[in-house]
Each structure stands twice: as C-alpha cells, then as structure tokens.
Design a protein around this motif. Structure first.
Motif: not given
Lengths: 114, 116
Positions: B1-5, B30-31, B68-71, B91-95
C-alpha cells in the motif's frame, strides 16, 4: 483561468440529517474526485467518477455516501445520515485524464456536524 | 500500500533563505507527483506536477525534483518570502494496473513559516 467551484463554503447540519455538497468541475475535464480532510489530518481520497459511474471508492465511502453528475456541469456528494465524524473539509477535484494531467481542486466545503 | 511521508512537519525560516521540503513514498510505481500549497482553512493550489519520466520541474522560485527509484521528491524554494508561509503537500498518483483511477495519495504536509 478555469477553476473548480464548490458550494456552500460552509455547511452546518445536525447529526442524522442529509447533506448535499455541490461542485462544478472544469468544463472540459472528464475525471472527477471527492477528497476530505479532517482537521489536522491528511487529505484522504473518497471516490473517483468517470463516464457517469464510480471508478473507485475508498473504504471511507460507505453506503451513506453517494455521488451524482445530475447534468453536464454539476458533480454532487450526498451524505445520507451525517455522523459527528463526518465533520471535515470536503474537496472536489477534476482532471482531463486519469494519468498524466494535473488534478485541480476546488476551495472546499467545510462540513460541521453537531 | 502506497504511503507518503513529508519531513519536516514544520519549518520556520527567516525571509530570504533558500529551503528544501522533502517527500518520500513507499512504492515507486507512480504516474506523477504533484506539489500543492494550502493556506489555513483554504483549498489546495497546485504548484508543480512532475511526470514519472521527468527529473525536475521549475516554476518561478520553485523547483521540484523527483527520484522515482528511491521514492523521493524535494521542493526547493529560493529566496523565501513571508507570503510563502503555508502548508505544502505532496501527493502521488499511483500506477495500479487496470485499476488506475487517478486518485492521489497525500502526505501530511510541511507547514512553513517565513519570518520577515
């Protein structure tokens, strides 16, 4: 510049009452969203809507919630029987597509349930 | 599950200082990533959008980068002004394969105060 509008800006209602929050998305956008933000917490996704049907809904979006696009311009969120914990800022957003384009947010409706 | 911090949760700087706000996400699929500004009790104003194929975007005194690779993403604000005082959200838009519906997943924000 086109913008998303929302009405009312503030709604006060008693527990158990029905409320309808209204949004007018940007006119050429195809994807519509509702989010909410409880005071002091993260903005949370509620529901996405495309082609006159729900694309995805979160676990928050239970049977008390519904969305509708009653005409070519409005997008509404209805809460059938409000609870105290529904008190939050509700944001409408729209986007031209679901992947690449920005989501544009409205100014929000502050819902207070007493 | 995507989490954003987002770190830090709050930041106070003197006017004129350059500063960096950080955002991290747990799933690199993510897109795009979008940075927003939120003034107290107000809506969200989009500042910058970075597509997953891009490394950075600039708008005026703002520069956002994406690894992106390291988030990770950073929002750089040059020559900060008192008018920059606000909460900044990423905010991220997940794939999510065929289930992609365009939802955004938000961080909790960094509240910035720029003192005159």
């Amino acid at each position: 510049e086109p913008e998303v509008t929302q009405t009312p800006s503030h709604q006060v209602t008693q527990m158990g009452q029905e409320v309808i929050l209204r949004c007018v998305p940007i006119s050429n956008h195809l994807y519509f969203y509702w989010y909410r933000q409880i005071l002091g917490q993260k903005v949370e996704f509620l529901v996405s809507f495309y082609n006159n049907e729900i694309s995805e809904k979160s676990e928050i979006f239970d049977d008390q919630f519904s969305v509708e696009r009653p005409d070519g311009s409005n997008f509404t969120l209805k809460i059938r029987s409000t609870k105290l914990e529904d008190s939050a800022m509700y944001f409408c957003a729209s986007s031209w597509d679901r992947s690449s384009y920005e989501q544009y947010f409205g100014p929000g409706t502050r819902l207070t349930v007493t | 599950k995507q989490e954003v911090t987002q770190i830090p949760a709050a930041l106070s700087v003197p006017e004129g200082e350059n500063l960096v706000l950080n955002c991290s996400f747990t799933d690199s699929a993510i897109y795009n990533l979008q940075w927003f500004r939120q003034d107290p009790g107000k809506g969200l104003t989009s500042l910058l959008l970075i597509q997953s194929s891009q490394r950075e975007q600039t708008s005026g005194r703002l520069n956002a980068s994406l690894d992106k690779s390291s988030g990770r993403s950073t929002l750089y604000i040059a020559a900060s002004q008192p008018g920059d005082s606000a909460t900044y959200l990423c905010a991220v838009r997940p794939q999510e394969g065929s289930g992609n519906t365009g939802k955004l997943i938000f961080g909790q924000g960094t509240t910035l105060q720029v003192k005159p």
